[in-house]
Design a protein around this motif. Structure first.
Motif, PDB file in Angstrom:
ATOM      1  N   LEU A 148       3.268   2.072   2.339  1.00  8.25           N
ATOM      2  CA  LEU A 148       3.751   2.553   3.631  1.00  8.25           C
ATOM      3  C   LEU A 148       5.226   2.198   3.820  1.00  8.25           C
ATOM      4  CD1 LEU A 148       0.595   2.592   4.043  1.00  8.25           C
ATOM      5  CD2 LEU A 148       1.130   2.509   6.481  1.00  8.25           C
ATOM      6  N   LYS A 149       5.921   3.112   4.442  1.00  9.70           N
ATOM      7  CA  LYS A 149       7.345   2.949   4.701  1.00  9.70           C
ATOM      8  C   LYS A 149       7.588   3.043   6.206  1.00  9.70           C
ATOM      9  CE  LYS A 149       8.689   5.027   0.283  1.00  9.70           C
ATOM     10  NZ  LYS A 149       7.298   5.084  -0.201  1.00  9.70           N
ATOM     11  N   LYS A 196      -5.896  12.878  11.696  1.00  8.27           N
ATOM     12  CA  LYS A 196      -5.082  13.871  11.006  1.00  8.27           C
ATOM     13  C   LYS A 196      -3.774  14.129  11.747  1.00  8.27           C
ATOM     14  CE  LYS A 196      -5.223  18.601   9.200  1.00  8.27           C
ATOM     15  NZ  LYS A 196      -6.062  19.828   9.034  1.00  8.27           N
ATOM     16  N   ALA A 237      -1.227  11.576  11.219  1.00  6.07           N
ATOM     17  CA  ALA A 237      -0.859  11.431   9.803  1.00  6.07           C
ATOM     18  C   ALA A 237      -1.029   9.986   9.355  1.00  6.07           C
ATOM     19  CB  ALA A 237       0.570  11.922   9.552  1.00  6.07           C
ATOM     20  N   ALA A 238      -2.149   9.380   9.764  1.00  4.12           N
ATOM     21  CA  ALA A 238      -2.398   7.973   9.453  1.00  4.12           C
ATOM     22  C   ALA A 238      -2.547   7.777   7.948  1.00  4.12           C
ATOM     23  CB  ALA A 238      -3.662   7.498  10.171  1.00  4.12           C
ATOM     24  N   LYS A 239      -1.833   6.774   7.427  1.00  6.74           N
ATOM     25  CA  LYS A 239      -1.881   6.469   6.001  1.00  6.74           C
ATOM     26  C   LYS A 239      -3.002   5.487   5.664  1.00  6.74           C
ATOM     27  CE  LYS A 239       1.570   9.093   4.932  1.00  6.74           C
ATOM     28  NZ  LYS A 239       2.869   8.588   4.487  1.00  6.74           N
ATOM     29  N   ILE A 240      -3.420   4.686   6.651  1.00  7.35           N
ATOM     30  CA  ILE A 240      -4.545   3.773   6.496  1.00  7.35           C
ATOM     31  C   ILE A 240      -5.326   3.776   7.810  1.00  7.35           C
ATOM     32  CG2 ILE A 240      -5.309   1.403   6.033  1.00  7.35           C
ATOM     33  CD1 ILE A 240      -2.808   0.896   4.493  1.00  7.35           C
ATOM     34  N   SER A 291       0.820  -1.219   0.000  1.00 11.28           N
ATOM     35  CA  SER A 291       0.000   0.000   0.000  1.00 11.28           C
ATOM     36  C   SER A 291       0.849   1.262   0.000  1.00 11.28           C
ATOM     37  CB  SER A 291      -0.937   0.002   1.210  1.00 11.28           C
ATOM     38  OG  SER A 291      -1.820  -1.105   1.174  1.00 11.28           O
ATOM     39  N   VAL A 342       6.151   0.444  11.013  1.00 16.06           N
ATOM     40  CA  VAL A 342       5.100   1.461  10.981  1.00 16.06           C
ATOM     41  C   VAL A 342       4.528   1.667  12.372  1.00 16.06           C
ATOM     42  CG1 VAL A 342       2.774   1.951  10.096  1.00 16.06           C
ATOM     43  CG2 VAL A 342       4.529   1.017   8.571  1.00 16.06           C
ATOM     44  N   ASP A 384       6.107   5.640   8.920  1.00 19.41           N
ATOM     45  CA  ASP A 384       4.740   6.076   8.640  1.00 19.41           C
ATOM     46  C   ASP A 384       3.858   5.607   9.794  1.00 19.41           C
ATOM     47  OD1 ASP A 384       5.257   7.334   6.236  1.00 19.41           O
ATOM     48  OD2 ASP A 384       4.845   5.561   5.010  1.00 19.41           O
ATOM     49  N   ILE A 428      -7.621   8.820   2.461  1.00 20.39           N
ATOM     50  CA  ILE A 428      -7.083   7.820   3.387  1.00 20.39           C
ATOM     51  C   ILE A 428      -7.860   6.524   3.222  1.00 20.39           C
ATOM     52  CG2 ILE A 428      -6.676   7.220   5.803  1.00 20.39           C
ATOM     53  CD1 ILE A 428      -6.531  10.203   6.436  1.00 20.39           C
ATOM     54  N   ILE A 436      -0.315   4.196  10.988  1.00 16.81           N
ATOM     55  CA  ILE A 436      -1.693   3.794  10.731  1.00 16.81           C
ATOM     56  C   ILE A 436      -2.513   4.088  11.981  1.00 16.81           C
ATOM     57  CG2 ILE A 436      -1.048   1.964   9.115  1.00 16.81           C
ATOM     58  CD1 ILE A 436      -1.743  -0.050  11.445  1.00 16.81           C
TER      59      ILE A 436
END
Length: 513
Positions: A52-53, A99, A102-105, A50, A80, A56, A125, A58
């Motif tokens: 993510l690094k 927010k 800074a959740a990516k999923i 997806s 993560v 990052d 998102i 979730i």
């Protein structure tokens, strides 16, 4: 201290040694370590696929389940960070926390999807439904194919493990940042806690809570078994404990009270218990004594902050004459008391509790000002965390808490900040000012009660204001009562005297001009 080992690596090691050992039991099924570790691999691979690094983040907001636990560990395996969020949040503040992290999923389930249908979440998102429901893409559809493995990630101990949000849900969220190293310092010392391969831990508190993670992490680190409850009920807890031969449990005081009140408590076989824990709220000495008398195994009370700093431990089974205290500083934890000028107070004197240890948060996410307010350094430069609590050490080094400077309400193990509730109340057209205080509650330990002063010429009744406010507050913030007063008592410098409000309420005195 042993060399740092990531939590997910310890789970992998258990899967290799004893693949058929049960790892997690939830209300729907059980999973062994081999299958659980394979699920963790698939989740980590899916996160990488997806985009993510490492470093990052979730967010997870759901009831406890095997999928929740595996997603938490799968994120860690990919490097993560996890921001677990409370389903009881208001939609506005839920969106603010997503927010802020800074959740990516965003991982959710049916139980939370309805609560946050109106939350203003960035539509970019991705959302994943852990239970395959309407919260987003079905978990099984998002998950990498069976046998998938993630690209190897070397975990840096300074990377973020989790972001725990501690503020009330109507205030600015405060994300407490814990590093991989800080968590290792907690779960890497297992022998004194008995978290070996034979441990069976019943978790009845939610996985977004630091209280829960204090037992979640070491159980997995030691290769034990987790038994998850989606929602606590006293009889259900006793049934699960007896059925699975539980050895460990973390419970907040109100849960102990409800369990001990079960009419046929003594009919349950709890002889397998090695240790029970409590934290997050005041624990009455009489209740501790009842637990010691009727419930096999030891009882340990922790006193500290999610922010870390210093922890006190009361080994109640070893110190039955100290049940009115929260115990002594844990090994390698330096707990001190300071006065208003920042000077250490003498033994026996009252002061604010500050603590230093290897277990200290990195800080509040994106809030350097609040981080600076919470940290304090002694003249030598040693870093402490300020608790806002006031206490006194006795001649044996046991800490008794006297009051909370921050006036926080701890209801059922949940922290409620009066200023958050007051901020809502003064938005009512008729309210001039309000003060919220903690009042004793048999059911919850403490409960918030608001004292409200109306604007000149305004008219409203207490029930109306209570209902209006509770519609705007999170589930666990809701007011128990609203008391209409003519004036709020204040000190010479204008500070509201909340202790006086509390004392008058308890005595039944009326408050008026």
């Amino acid at each position: 201290m042993p060399e740092f080992v990531a939590l997910d690596a310890l789970v992998r090691g258990t899967a290799e040694r004893v693949p058929h050992k049960t790892a997690v039991i939830d209300p729907d099924r059980a999973i062994n370590y081999a299958d659980f570790n394979a699920l963790i691999d698939r989740i980590a691979a899916s996160l990488q696929a997806s985009g993510l690094k490492p470093q990052d983040a979730i967010s997870i907001c759901a009831l406890s389940s095997i999928e929740y636990a595996a997603t938490f560990l799968g994120a860690l395996r990919a490097g993560v960070a996890v921001a677990p969020l409370a389903p009881s949040s208001t939609p506005t503040d839920f969106a603010a926390m997503v927010k802020d992290a800074a959740a990516k999923i965003l991982f959710m389930d049916n139980a939370t999807a309805d609560n946050f249908a109106t939350a203003d979440i960035d539509p970019a998102i991705p959302r994943v439904a852990l239970d395959g429901g309407k919260a987003g893409t079905a978990f099984k559809a998002w998950l990498a194919p069976e046998g998938s493995k993630p690209a190897p990630v070397t975990i840096d101990p300074d990377w973020v493990f989790n972001i725990i949000y501690s503020s009330g849900t109507t205030g600015t969220p405060k994300g407490i940042v814990h590093t991989m190293w800080m968590r290792w310092r907690q779960y890497g010392q297992l022998d004194p806690l008995g978290y070996g391969g034979d441990a069976v831990t019943v978790l009845s508190t939610p996985l977004y809570s630091n209280t829960t993670l204090v037992c979640f992490n070491p159980t997995f680190a030691g290769g034990g078994t987790l038994v998850l409850m989606k929602k606590f009920d006293a009889r259900g807890f006793l049934e699960l404990s007896a059925k699975h031969r539980a050895t460990h449990a973390m419970l907040v005081p109100v849960q102990y009270r409800r369990i001990m009140a079960v009419e046929d408590f003594d009919s349950f076989d709890l002889s397998s218990f090695v240790m029970k824990y409590s934290t997050s709220a005041p624990f009455a000495a009489g209740l501790k004594a009842d637990v010691l008398k009727r419930w096999p195994g030891g009882l340990t009370e922790y006193y500290g902050m999610t922010e870390g700093g210093g922890t006190c431990m009361l080994l109640a089974h070893e110190h039955p004459t100290k049940l009115h205290t929260v115990g002594q500083p844990a090994p390698d934890h330096d707990i001190r008391l300071i006065d208003e000028d920042g000077n250490f107070v003498a033994q026996g004197e009252i002061g604010e509790v500050v603590g230093h240890s290897p277990v200290i948060m990195q800080g509040y996410l994106n809030q350097p000002g609040k981080t600076a307010e919470t940290f304090w350094r002694d003249p030598s430069g040693k870093l402490y965390v300020r608790t806002g609590d006031v206490g006194r050490f006795d001649e044996d080094g046991f800490l008794t808490l006297m009051d909370r400077k921050k006036d926080m309400v701890i209801s059922g193990g949940f922290n409620i900040y009066p200023s958050d509730l007051e901020m809502v109340l003064v938005q009512h057209d008729t309210v001039l000012e309000a003060a919220v205080v903690a009042m004793p509650s048999e059911e919850w330990g403490e409960t918030p009660v608001a004292f409200v002063v109306l604007r000149p010429g305004a008219s409203a009744d207490a029930a109306e204001i209570k209902g209006w406010a509770n519609e705007r507050l999170g589930k666990f913030q809701r007011l128990n009562d609203v008391v209409m007063v003519d004036v709020l008592p204040r000190s010479a410098i204008g500070k509201v005297l909340k202790r006086e409000l509390r004392d008058r309420r308890l005595s039944g005195d009326h408050l008026s001009a």
